[in-house]
Design an enzyme around this catalytic site. Structure first.
Site, PDB file in Angstrom:
ATOM      1  N   VAL A 131      -1.382  -1.087  -4.174  1.00  0.00           N
ATOM      2  CA  VAL A 131      -2.565  -0.235  -4.097  1.00  0.00           C
ATOM      3  C   VAL A 131      -2.127   1.211  -3.958  1.00  0.00           C
ATOM      4  CG1 VAL A 131      -4.756   0.186  -2.921  1.00  0.00           C
ATOM      5  CG2 VAL A 131      -3.764  -2.110  -2.914  1.00  0.00           C
ATOM      6  N   PHE A 151       0.840  -1.200   0.000  1.00  0.00           N
ATOM      7  CA  PHE A 151       0.000   0.000   0.000  1.00  0.00           C
ATOM      8  C   PHE A 151       0.874   1.248   0.000  1.00  0.00           C
ATOM      9  CE2 PHE A 151      -2.411  -3.276   2.122  1.00  0.00           C
ATOM     10  CZ  PHE A 151      -3.721  -3.113   1.700  1.00  0.00           C
ATOM     11  N   ASP A 152       0.457   2.234  -0.783  1.00  0.00           N
ATOM     12  CA  ASP A 152       0.985   3.576  -0.567  1.00  0.00           C
ATOM     13  C   ASP A 152       0.309   4.121   0.688  1.00  0.00           C
ATOM     14  OD1 ASP A 152       2.310   6.088  -1.224  1.00  0.00           O
ATOM     15  OD2 ASP A 152       0.295   6.796  -1.671  1.00  0.00           O
ATOM     16  N   LYS A 153       0.941   5.050   1.376  1.00  0.00           N
ATOM     17  CA  LYS A 153       0.344   5.567   2.615  1.00  0.00           C
ATOM     18  C   LYS A 153      -0.615   6.723   2.349  1.00  0.00           C
ATOM     19  CE  LYS A 153       2.401   8.451   5.455  1.00  0.00           C
ATOM     20  NZ  LYS A 153       1.362   9.512   5.714  1.00  0.00           N
TER      21      LYS A 153
END
Length: 843
Positions: free
Chosen positions: A735, A532-534
């Protein structure tokens, strides 16, 4: 990986921002492509001749030409006029075998690079415009029995279907990409009864009616023969008539296959039925053709179900719109809407176009596009013209989409996109393309069939000589060979995977998730790692004031009042967070006034309040000011906040330290529940990759329940992390928002973009697009993919298992009638099993 193919794409490399083929942007493009699964190499050739080309070595079984185009386009380059493609639909669904036959014939045409035809009628063809044009393509399709009304015709530029002279479009480039790629007519074009090999006197239902007639005649003949009610010739006559109705469409398809020099399942069945008749077993032959015809017609029905699920999306937008013209209104067709027009939308009406609200407030049901279960409140923008220019960047409360349903309030909407360029139109086009793309398992089954069918024929030929080994009459030997022919025909195998993929893609689209084909659907269903990107993915993307701690001798009201007075003069995102948080906490308290506000670059802000100098800044600021060392209690508070992953701001007024503020980009509501759901679905590793410092990344990861966090990463380092994860775990999904995360997403096995509704970049870049900006859609997408993978495996086991049992059973004496019942029963079983996906509900 199978042998790589070489494709050269003419690219306009000499763009204003790309001065030559050696530019760093070109290097980044080739690096991004080479990181993609299925691409062995990508490099630029032809520079010395002045005709630079991008040469891509790719595996067509892993990545399609269409996907290559999307990746190139997402990098900001445009493919020139050499290559074009069109997407269309045949009005009537066809059998998987007929679809593959047409696709194979199209691939043989000069100039056709890639062709895929789905059993639901979806068709996608990549071709070289210099070798074949659309008019010629139409003629070839007609000759193959697949008439399509306006395949590939752009509603934005209708002349594209018949005239290649339009290549010099308004941009001055010699290409047809915009017209052929962005706007396709996906309506049911009404191919007509002669446009498909299953047309007949009763239209689309002809084969089902013929199968019913064959079954009725078979039953009458069997009852009369069993009870000696009429002469034997009458029963035989009924069986012969049953042969006609049961074999009519099978003979048509077999003849088309033979003309194409293909010996397939239909031909095998006819040979077996003919063999039964030659042995006087008219009843068994009639039963074979009846069940085979019934299975065919039910396959067609199943594909029709999947096709109608997609067509339902296209029909969501209304056919007309009410446009405001000065003080009056006028009803016009959607194709007449222009960017900048203002349309009036009454309560409970469907919105006709993508646009921005300029008058009125309402709640809009966006479920048809984004899958959101709760209506979204909408309010007007101040400047409609400016808003539509930045449509993709607008907040959700200002944007609306074609096909969504207005609530109780009347609103007026300024059109931001023409009807053929709306989010709904793009989704329908991409889902149609996805239908036509074969999944890895489907490619395996097709390879298996190409080996299996000749092997069966060889076995049957060998069994013809069994009489030389076993003492039996030739009639018994011949009967056994025909029974094996029936048992070994892989009908269930041919339909098992495409029916599951089509149903899965259709169900995903209905739930607000765009899946680009069977490949991403299968991969997402089998991987166990998601990155995941934050910012904006796991978090809201907007920092908030989360912590307030006062120093000794100060009060919280004084601390917040000073912070508010100074920071309301700044437009920095952290300042906005402090202002919003301070106002919320102070309520109606009297506010202070700040003057002489000055920014201290990279450190903080200085101002005058009540004759005293106030500072708000990073802790490092107070190590650089004279006589401004932080007292121990303030240092302790600051360190505690930093350890918790907060960004800290220290406040000092005059000679006193007032305290410390902690700011954080807060996790999305429900993010923890999403990660828990993913774990239940079998996702073992949930990794965050972020540009924030490691402590912030760790804090967010712990809050939302991730297994690992990797911080302090630059964009190119994120790509390297994805490559490492792929090397460690085989498959990994990424994502992100589809814009800043595009390189990392392109290097993942499956790239997943959030909030893709209205975003061209996100739609083009991602393998899977969550239309809503809602992380809760991710478990639905993963769960559906998991279910699809299970259904595919179940179908393969059933189809291969039945064949594995029936072949030895028929060799040792099982009759044709019993074999065909099990054979066709397995075909119907896998189709019904696949259709269950259309009713999938997340747990």
């Amino acid at each position: 990986m199978s042998q790589s193919q070489n494709l050269r794409l003419d690219l306009p490399l000499l763009l204003p921002d790309v001065p030559d083929a050696g530019d760093a942007c070109v290097a980044r493009l080739t690096e991004r492509l080479m990181g993609r699964p299925g691409i062995a190499d990508a490099h630029v050739v032809g520079v010395d001749e002045g005709k630079p080309q991008l040469c891509v070595h790719y595996d067509p079984e892993v990545i399609s030409v269409a996907r290559l185009r999307e990746l190139v386009m997402s990098a900001g380059l445009e493919i020139t006029g050499k290559f074009a493609h069109f997407v269309g639909t045949v009005a009537t669904p066809m059998h998987a075998r007929a679809a593959e036959r047409i696709a194979n014939e199209l691939r043989k045409l000069p100039g056709v690079i890639e062709a895929e035809v789905s059993a639901s009628g979806a068709m996608r063809i990549e071709y070289d415009r210099r070798e074949i044009d659309l008019a010629d393509m139409h003629r070839r399709l007609n000759a193959l029995g697949a008439t399509v009304g306006t395949v590939g015709k752009s509603t934005a530029r209708p002349e594209a279907a018949n005239d290649e002279s339009h290549a010099d479009d308004e941009h001055g480039h010699d290409h047809d990409h915009k017209g052929s790629h962005e706007g396709h007519d996906h309506k049911d074009h009404g191919a007509g009864e002669d446009g498909h090999n299953h047309g007949g006197p009763f239209g689309e239902k002809s084969e089902l009616i013929f199968a019913a007639l064959a079954g009725s005649l078979l039953l009458i003949g069997w009852l009369c023969g069993r009870n000696d009610l009429l002469p034997k010739w009458f029963s035989t006559a009924c069986y012969v008539a049953s042969y006609f109705f049961g074999g009519y469409f099978t003979v048509k398809e077999a003849l088309e296959n033979l003309r194409a020099r293909r010996f397939e399942i239909d031909t095998l069945m006819l040979v077996a039925a003919g063999g039964a008749a030659a042995l006087g077993e008219w009843g068994e032959g009639a039963l074979l053709l009846f069940l085979f015809s019934l299975g065919h017609s039910l396959e067609q029905y199943a594909m029709g179900r999947a096709k109608r699920a997609i067509e339902a999306l296209a029909k969501l937008a209304p056919e007309t719109a009410t446009v405001r013209r000065g003080t009056s209104t006028e009803v016009v067709g959607l194709e007449q809407l222009q960017v900048g027009d203002v349309v009036v939308v009454k309560p409970n009406e469907r919105l006709p176009a993508d646009g921005v609200v300029v008058v009125g407030t309402s709640s809009v049901n966006q479920a048809p596009v984004t899958g959101e279960s709760v209506p979204v409140d909408k309010r007007p923008v101040e400047n409609g013209k400016a808003a539509i220019e930045g449509f993709e960047r607008l907040p959700p409360e200002n944007r609306v989409f074609a096909g969504t349903i207005n609530g109780a309030g009347a609103i007026e909407v300024m059109v931001a996109r023409k009807s053929d360029q709306s989010t709904m139109a793009r989704v329908v086009k991409m889902v149609t393309e996805a239908e036509a793309q074969r999944s890895p398992t489907q490619q395996f089954t097709e390879k298996f069939e190409r080996i299996f069918v000749p092997s069966v024929l060889a076995l049957v030929g060998l069994l013809m000589f069994a009489g030389l080994v076993v003492d039996e009459p030739f009639s018994a030997t011949f009967y056994r060979a025909m029974a094996v022919l029936v048992a070994a025909s892989p009908c269930a195998l041919a339909i098992s995977v495409p029916s599951a993929v089509l149903s899965g893609v259709a169900r995903a689209a209905r739930g607000g998730v765009l899946v680009k084909g069977g490949g991403p659907l299968e991969n997402l269903g089998t991987l166990t790692s998601i990155a995941f990107d934050k910012t904006g993915t796991l978090t809201e993307g907007r920092p908030k004031l989360t912590d307030v701690a006062v120093a000794s001798g100060a009060t919280e009201e004084e601390l917040l009042s000073v912070a508010l007075a100074v920071e309301e003069h700044s437009d920095h995102p952290l300042a906005s967070a402090i202002v919003a948080g301070a106002r919320e906490r102070l309520g109606s308290a009297a506010l202070l006034q700040a003057s002489e506000v000055k920014s201290i670059t990279g450190r903080g802000v200085q101002a005058q309040i009540g004759g005293e100098t106030a500072y708000i800044g990073k802790p490092v600021l107070f190590t650089e000011l004279p006589d401004a060392a932080m007292p121990p209690d303030v240092e302790e508070i600051n360190q505690r906040f930093v350890n918790d992953g907060r960004t800290t701001m220290v406040i000092r007024k005059g000679g006193r330290f007032l305290g410390v503020l902690g700011v954080m980009d807060t996790p999305r509501p429900g993010a923890k529940q999403v990660t828990e759901s993913l774990r239940k679905l079998g996702i073992e590793r949930l990794i965050m990759i972020s540009g924030d410092n490691q402590k912030v990344a760790d804090a967010v990861a712990q809050t939302v329940g991730l297994t690992e966090a990797r911080g302090d990463l630059m964009p190119d380092q994120k790509v390297e992390e994805i490559k490492k994860l792929r090397a460690q775990h085989g498959k990994v999904a990424m994502v992100g928002d589809g814009v800043n995360d595009a390189p990392a997403m392109a290097n993942a096995t499956v790239g997943i973009a959030m909030g893709a509704a209205g975003s061209d970049v996100a739609l083009e870049t991602a393998d899977v697009a969550l239309m809503a900006d809602d992380l809760a859609k991710l478990p639905f997408a993963v769960g559906l993919s998991r279910s699809t993978s299970r259904v595919i495996k179940q179908n393969l086991w059933v189809s291969l298992g039945v064949v594995a049992v029936l072949i030895p059973a028929t060799i040792f004496g099982l009759n044709i009638g019993t074999a065909v019942i099990f054979h066709e029963g397995s075909t119907l079983l896998v189709v019904v099993n696949a259709l269950r996906l259309l009713a999938y509900k997340p747990e």
